[in-house]
Structure formats: structure tokens, C-alpha cells
Design a protein around this motif. Structure first.
Motif, short mmCIF file in Angstrom:
data_model
loop_
_atom_site.label_atom_id
_atom_site.label_comp_id
_atom_site.label_asym_id
_atom_site.label_seq_id
_atom_site.Cartn_x
_atom_site.Cartn_y
_atom_site.Cartn_z
N ASP A 45 0.81 -1.22 0.00
CA ASP A 45 0.00 0.00 0.00
C ASP A 45 0.84 1.27 0.00
O ASP A 45 0.50 2.23 -0.68
CB ASP A 45 -0.94 0.02 1.21
CG ASP A 45 -2.07 -0.98 1.08
OD1 ASP A 45 -2.29 -1.51 -0.04
OD2 ASP A 45 -2.75 -1.24 2.09
N LEU A 48 1.86 1.98 -3.45
CA LEU A 48 0.71 2.44 -4.23
C LEU A 48 0.40 3.90 -3.92
O LEU A 48 0.08 4.68 -4.83
CB LEU A 48 -0.51 1.56 -3.96
CG LEU A 48 -0.43 0.13 -4.47
CD1 LEU A 48 -1.63 -0.69 -4.00
CD2 LEU A 48 -0.32 0.10 -5.99
N ARG A 52 0.51 7.11 -6.52
CA ARG A 52 -0.56 8.13 -6.65
C ARG A 52 -0.01 9.52 -6.39
O ARG A 52 -0.36 10.47 -7.08
CB ARG A 52 -1.69 7.80 -5.67
CG ARG A 52 -2.81 8.79 -5.65
CD ARG A 52 -3.75 8.58 -6.83
NE ARG A 52 -4.98 9.30 -6.63
CZ ARG A 52 -5.24 10.47 -7.21
NH1 ARG A 52 -4.37 11.04 -7.98
NH2 ARG A 52 -6.38 11.07 -7.00
N LEU A 63 -2.79 1.28 -13.40
CA LEU A 63 -2.84 -0.03 -12.73
C LEU A 63 -3.96 -0.89 -13.29
O LEU A 63 -3.80 -2.10 -13.44
CB LEU A 63 -3.01 0.16 -11.22
CG LEU A 63 -1.76 0.65 -10.48
CD1 LEU A 63 -2.12 1.15 -9.09
CD2 LEU A 63 -0.71 -0.45 -10.40
#
Length: 157
Positions: A45, A48, A52, A63
Motif C-alpha cells: 500500500d 501504491l 498516486r 494499474l
């Protein structure tokens, strides 16, 4: 936590395949994604969130393109390589990771004209597919590769 520099990357033979086209922080993030994916088969996470943060609104659609196996690496016998990405609209866009370019209208407008984005979702999907080993592979003849390149030129011209 590592400190990341924002100076442009200079190493053309980088492990992520991006060459010298992205800021070092973006290239480092893609290297970390590659490493994590190789070790655990998923992207944590925090990476990720970094994706972003660095790439903005194109991160999630990129993605999605990777999840849909929309990226194809097209290679000729001489080793020339380009990528084709099947967009959500069903249109095929040609991307060149070696020079950080995509034929989609969003790249032309947001990246080249307005300079509001580092890249479009298609080229980010190429980089993510490279990092995660998720590219489809297609070998074509030199003539077929030339036809792909000429077809793109005719569409733009």
C-alpha cells in the motif's frame, strides 16, 4: 526511510528501463515496486500511495490497464522494441519507453503542451508492466514493425 532526490535520472541503463526521462524519485519508486513485486507478487500500500502521489490521477487507471493485461511489448528480430497499450476506449496506443512518449491525445496535451503531467496512463502502464513482468510479448518482422510505426505517423499527420 530513504531520502529521494528529485533531480533527473541520468543512467540510460537503469534497472527499471525508464532511461533518463523521469525524475529520480519516480524511477526509484518504480524500482521499489519491481523489487516488492518480485519478492511478494504484490505491491504494498505504501508504494501504491507513492505512485498516486508522484503520478497523480493517471496512477489508478494505469494499474487497471496492467490488471487487464493491456500492455504488449512488440519486438523485431533486430531488437527494436515498442509497446502497444489497449486503451479503455478500445484504441491501441503506441508507447516508446526509451524516449518516454505515447501517441495518445492525453500525452500530447497534458505532458507536451501543458506540462501538467509527467506522463499519461498508457506510458505509466508500460513502466508498471515492465516492473511487474506483466507485458504480453509479440515478436514481429522488421517489415511489420515498420508498418506499425508508419501507421502511427499517418494517423498523426
Amino acid at each position: 526511510m530513504e531520502s529521494w532526490s528529485v533531480s533527473p535520472a541520468r543512467d540510460e541503463s537503469s534497472a527499471s528501463g525508464m532511461g533518463s526521462t523521469l525524475p529520480a524519485v519516480a524511477e526509484e519508486l518504480l524500482k521499489e515496486i519491481k523489487k516488492a513485486f518480485q519478492e511478494t507478487s504484490h505491491v504494498p500500500d505504501e508504494l501504491l500511495l507513492g505512485l498516486r502521489f508522484i503520478f497523480g490521477p493517471c496512477a489508478v487507471p494505469a494499474l487497471d490497464l496492467v490488471d487487464q493485461c493491456s500492455v504488449t511489448q512488440v519486438t523485431s528480430p533486430s531488437g527494436r522494441t515498442l509497446y502497444q497499450v489497449l486503451g479503455n476506449s478500445g484504441k491501441l496506443y503506441t508507447c516508446y519507453s526509451s524516449c518516454h512518449f505515447c501517441t495518445c491525445p492525453a500525452f500530447g496535451f497534458s505532458v507536451l503542451q501543458k506540462s501538467v503531467s509527467l506522463l499519461c496512463k498508457h506510458i505509466l502502464a508500460v513502466y508498471l508492466s515492465q516492473a511487474m513482468g506483466a507485458c504480453q510479448e509479440l515478436t514481429v518482422s522488421e517489415e511489420q514493425l515498420t508498418s506499425i510505426l508508419l501507421a502511427e505517423e499517418e494517423e498523426e499527420g
